[in-house]
Design an enzyme around this catalytic site. Structure first.
Site, PDB file in Angstrom:
ATOM      1  CG  ASP A  22      -2.030  -1.025   1.123  1.00  0.00           C
ATOM      2  OD1 ASP A  22      -2.190  -1.605   0.037  1.00  0.00           O
ATOM      3  OD2 ASP A  22      -2.732  -1.241   2.128  1.00  0.00           O
ATOM      4  NE  ARG A  23       6.166   1.687   3.476  1.00  0.00           N
ATOM      5  CZ  ARG A  23       6.841   1.255   4.539  1.00  0.00           C
ATOM      6  NH1 ARG A  23       7.116   2.070   5.526  1.00  0.00           N
ATOM      7  NH2 ARG A  23       7.241   0.001   4.623  1.00  0.00           N
ATOM      8  CD  GLU A  24       6.333  -0.189  -5.144  1.00  0.00           C
ATOM      9  OE1 GLU A  24       6.871  -0.104  -6.258  1.00  0.00           O
ATOM     10  OE2 GLU A  24       6.315  -1.238  -4.459  1.00  0.00           O
ATOM     11  CE1 TYR A  25      -3.139   2.138  -6.605  1.00  0.00           C
ATOM     12  CE2 TYR A  25      -3.550   3.711  -4.834  1.00  0.00           C
ATOM     13  CZ  TYR A  25      -3.899   3.154  -6.055  1.00  0.00           C
ATOM     14  OH  TYR A  25      -5.005   3.626  -6.722  1.00  0.00           O
ATOM     15  CG  ASP A  26      -0.872   5.024  -0.057  1.00  0.00           C
ATOM     16  OD1 ASP A  26      -1.834   4.812  -0.809  1.00  0.00           O
ATOM     17  OD2 ASP A  26      -0.837   4.661   1.134  1.00  0.00           O
TER      18      ASP A  26
ATOM     19  CG  MET B 292     -32.926 -12.740 -17.001  1.00  0.00           C
ATOM     20  SD  MET B 292     -31.548 -13.578 -16.192  1.00  0.00           S
ATOM     21  CE  MET B 292     -31.371 -12.562 -14.742  1.00  0.00           C
TER      22      MET B 292
ATOM     23  CD  GLU C 222     -23.293 -15.556 -16.917  1.00  0.00           C
ATOM     24  OE1 GLU C 222     -23.803 -14.544 -16.384  1.00  0.00           O
ATOM     25  OE2 GLU C 222     -23.051 -15.638 -18.133  1.00  0.00           O
TER      26      GLU C 222
ATOM     27  CE  LYS D 264     -32.062 -12.858 -10.884  1.00  0.00           C
ATOM     28  NZ  LYS D 264     -32.131 -11.831  -9.836  1.00  0.00           N
TER      29      LYS D 264
ATOM     30  CG  ASP E  63     -29.862  -9.733  -4.033  1.00  0.00           C
ATOM     31  OD1 ASP E  63     -30.597  -9.179  -4.859  1.00  0.00           O
ATOM     32  OD2 ASP E  63     -30.227  -9.987  -2.865  1.00  0.00           O
TER      33      ASP E  63
ATOM     34  NE  ARG F 113     -34.196  -4.216 -16.350  1.00  0.00           N
ATOM     35  CZ  ARG F 113     -35.504  -3.994 -16.241  1.00  0.00           C
ATOM     36  NH1 ARG F 113     -35.943  -3.126 -15.348  1.00  0.00           N
ATOM     37  NH2 ARG F 113     -36.367  -4.634 -17.005  1.00  0.00           N
TER      38      ARG F 113
ATOM     39  CE1 TYR G 210     -25.888  -8.900 -16.742  1.00  0.00           C
ATOM     40  CE2 TYR G 210     -25.160  -8.947 -14.462  1.00  0.00           C
ATOM     41  CZ  TYR G 210     -26.062  -8.546 -15.422  1.00  0.00           C
ATOM     42  OH  TYR G 210     -27.145  -7.769 -15.063  1.00  0.00           O
TER      43      TYR G 210
ATOM     44  CE  LYS H 191     -26.445 -14.308 -18.912  1.00  0.00           C
ATOM     45  NZ  LYS H 191     -25.412 -13.237 -18.939  1.00  0.00           N
TER      46      LYS H 191
ATOM     47  CE  LYS I 291     -34.824 -14.684  -8.002  1.00  0.00           C
ATOM     48  NZ  LYS I 291     -35.911 -13.693  -8.101  1.00  0.00           N
TER      49      LYS I 291
ATOM     50  CB  CYS J 284     -64.815   2.368  -0.371  1.00  0.00           C
ATOM     51  SG  CYS J 284     -63.202   3.190  -0.217  1.00  0.00           S
TER      52      CYS J 284
ATOM     53  CB  CYS K 106     -65.245   7.223   0.148  1.00  0.00           C
ATOM     54  SG  CYS K 106     -65.579   5.953  -1.099  1.00  0.00           S
TER      55      CYS K 106
ATOM     56  CB  CYS L 217     -63.471   2.366  -4.259  1.00  0.00           C
ATOM     57  SG  CYS L 217     -64.347   3.893  -3.824  1.00  0.00           S
TER      58      CYS L 217
ATOM     59  CB  CYS M 167     -62.626   7.324  -3.140  1.00  0.00           C
ATOM     60  SG  CYS M 167     -61.868   6.400  -1.781  1.00  0.00           S
TER      61      CYS M 167
END
Length: 665
Positions: free
Chosen positions: A31-35, A81, A109, A111, A113, A132, A218, A282, A306, A400, A403, A418, A423
């Site tokens: 990390d030090r080198e990246y920084d 899907m 693959e 799915k 979430d 989307r 994907y 797929k 699912k 209803c 109302c 109704c 209403c």
């Protein structure tokens, strides 16, 4: 110039390090080198601002605050899907596939979430990200997606490329965020999916950066134009471009092999560092995907299995009715609070009277509850064996609950309605729908504020929304209302007057007219006046507008109250036309046209727009109903299918000659 060269080197080096760390999980530097490299790049960019680049690794930290999100129209719709819930469903899917296109291989693959996303690269650079949305129109979330470090800002492919996938939040980051929210006394996120969706729609990208989202891609859209013939090869190509895909994917020869793979995945599901809610299957061969095509909503070449929803036991305390904007009555179960799939559930829809009778659900029953699709709570069944004599059969009311008006059940419908136009519940729900994001998108006028302003007497009809500007001083005097918030609301209301016809149609809540139908009607008629004059027979002739929808539209416009509503909206300056341009009569008018291959003289979107000006219905797949297929270089399965079906084909050069005969810009 040495500085420019070094800046470029550092950016490429930091992108490489990010790929190794966030995608491969194999960091090659400390990390030090990246920084150290990061700090050097920051200093050089500050010293030489002429070489600033929005895609630089130093710009991933966020900090941009937007007023809202711009709309993005998806050139190819982001479809949903179809679902399978057991082996029998999968076998039926497999049988249909093989009957239509013969032998296939299946790509399996996870799915994920999360939240569906579309990324656009042009000339090897990341240029845009969009949600989307409703599948046709999404929101531009480019600034927020830039903060996701596993998404590359540059790739080794100069052709325009659209890649689709899922933004998600890992289990570890979800736990961290909720711990921090709990410490601040804030409401906790219900689950990683909600947290990811809420994060990506933050207006402040600095907040998004703190959430540490991730992504799996994907789908390579139009993979055939890159010389790719299989979905599995498309993902391998994305891997070579350092675009992060999920390495857990499987090729199967039979649906039985798919099922065995699903069983193995379900066993390790809980050990994964992120949430999955199923498995996607797929057809691997892209040419066969094209032949199978899609319905209006779903591709016919893929299906989602699912996982069985978690089921828990609780007690049903009561059944209460709610009234929707169309007057539809929905019975709801009041439950003893119980935790289901990560959230507390205390209510569930019972849909209609028939469902209550068929499941023999009674007040005070012990019941089994689950989340349908792991989202909407539903009562699965009553535990009749646990009844103790206190249970009461439910009698569906005839009036209803709001109302007192008479409830009606129309022929061929399971729901009660109704029919009182005045209403209060219908009025409030209709205003909430009208102002919602998918309709008129009136920011700051949400459900809670509409209910509050209704209770205070400010809002009693949709027209009242446009009268609020006359009551500014009264609004400011209300507790909790400030000058700035009131003015922002009034500005949003004023801006909504410029929304096109399709938004107004959807906002008015015509029964059977959803977002897509509203767009079709606006495109077909162009103005509200023209649509109001359309006969039921004319409406029925429109593609995707059936007899039931046509009757509902005609009934709506025949109602005097609705005619008055439209007249009032016009009076307040509401736009009543669509954004469509006048059609030019041509050989393409009212014909179905498909574009395929790589076009040399047009962008695909420009060719599509040109055809629509000439009256064409541009489709994404070839069928016997297709009239023309216009092809460019590397045209593949669509051209082959057109020849097999005897569909007329036209080269790009022939298309250019044809359109020269018309005055089209």
């Amino acid at each position: 110039m040495e500085a420019e060269k070094r800046i470029k080197e550092l950016r490429e080096l930091l992108e490489k390090f990010s790929y190794e760390y966030y995608v491969l999980d194999q960091p090659s530097v400390e990390d030090r080198e990246y920084d150290r490299y990061y700090q050097e790049l920051e200093e050089l960019e500050k010293a030489y601002p002429q070489f600033q680049d929005a895609n630089s690794p130093t710009q991933r930290v966020g900090g941009t605050v937007l007023a809202g999100f711009a709309k993005v129209v998806h050139e190819k719709p982001m479809l949903s899907m179809g679902n399978a819930f057991n082996l029998e469903d999968l076998k039926a899917f497999d049988e249909r596939i093989r009957n239509e296109v013969g032998e296939v291989h299946y790509h399996v693959e996870y799915k994920i979430d999360g939240l569906a996303i579309s990324l656009l690269y042009r000339d090897g650079r990341f240029v845009r990200a969009a949600t989307r949305g409703d599948g046709t129109v999404g929101e531009d979330v480019t600034n927020n997606v830039k903060t996701i470090k596993s998404i590359p800002m540059a790739i080794a492919e100069t052709k325009e490329m659209e890649v689709r996938g899922e933004v998600f939040l890992s289990k570890a980051q979800f736990a961290r965020i909720n711990e921090e929210r709990a410490a601040r006394g804030e409401e906790l996120f219900a689950n990683p999916r909600n947290a990811a969706a809420g994060s990506i729609r933050q207006l402040d990208s600095a907040i998004v950066a703190q959430r540490k989202l991730d992504a799996f891609l994907y789908t390579l859209v139009d993979a055939e134009t890159f010389g790719i013939a299989k979905h599995s090869d498309a993902l391998a190509y994305l891997d070579r471009l350092h675009i992060k895909t999920n390495p857990n994917r499987y090729l199967c020869d039979t649906i039985e092999e798919v099922w065995e793979t699903i069983l193995k995945i379900s066993e390790i599901r809980d050990t994964l560092p992120y949430e999955i809610d199923g498995v996607v299957i797929k057809v691997d061969e892209l040419e066969k995907q094209e032949r199978l095509g899609a319905t209006v909503k779903v591709p016919r070449w893929q299906i989602a299995y699912k996982f069985p929803a978690e089921e828990v036991e609780t007690r049903l305390l009561d059944i209460v009715l709610t009234v929707g904007r169309t007057g539809r009555i929905t019975p709801n179960a009041v439950l003893e609070p119980v935790r289901v799939a990560g959230t507390s559930v205390k209510a569930a829809q019972l849909h209609n009277e028939d469902m209550i009778k068929e499941k023999d659900i009674r007040i005070h029953d012990k019941v089994i509850v689950r989340k349908a699709g792991e989202i909407i709570p539903e009562v699965v069944r009553a535990l009749t064996q646990k009844r103790d004599g206190t249970q009461v059969p439910y009698q569906f009311p005839t009036t209803c609950p709001i109302c007192g008006g008479h409830l009606v059940r129309y022929p061929d419908e399971a729901a009660h309605y109704c029919i009182n136009q005045d209403c209060p519940a219908r009025v409030v729900e209709s205003m909430i729908h009208y102002a919602s994001r998918d309709a008129m998108d009136i920011d700051t006028l949400g459900e809670k504020r509409i209910k509050q302003l209704h209770d205070l007497g400010f809002l009693n009809t949709i027209e009242d929304i446009y009268r609020l500007n006359k009551r500014r001083e009264e609004l400011i005097a209300l507790e909790g209302y400030k000058d700035k918030s009131v003015d922002k609301m009034l500005e949003a209301i004023e801006a909504s007057k410029q929304n096109p016809l399709e938004d107004v149609l959807f906002g008015m809540g015509i029964r059977q007219v959803g977002k897509k139908a509203a767009q079709i009607l606006a495109k077909r008629y162009g103005t509200m006046d023209a649509l109001m004059q359309a006969s039921e027979a004319d409406l029925t002739m429109i593609k995707d507008i059936g007899a039931i929808t046509a009757k509902s539209i005609r009934d709506f416009f025949d109602e005097s109250g609705n005619q008055e509503l439209i007249a009032h909206l016009k009076g307040y300056g509401q736009r009543m036309d669509s954004e469509k341009e006048e059609r030019i009569e041509s050989i393409f008018t009212d014909k179905t046209v498909v574009l395929t291959g790589t076009l040399q003289h047009y962008k695909r979107s420009d060719a599509k727009a040109l055809l629509e000006k000439l009256g064409a219905n541009v489709s994404g797949s070839v069928s016997a109903k297709t009239n023309y297929v216009i092809y460019g270089e590397n045209a593949g399965s669509k051209l082959k299918k057109a020849n097999e079906l005897g569909v007329e084909t036209m080269s790009e050069e022939a298309f250019m000659e044809e359109v020269q005969a018309y005055e089209v810009e």
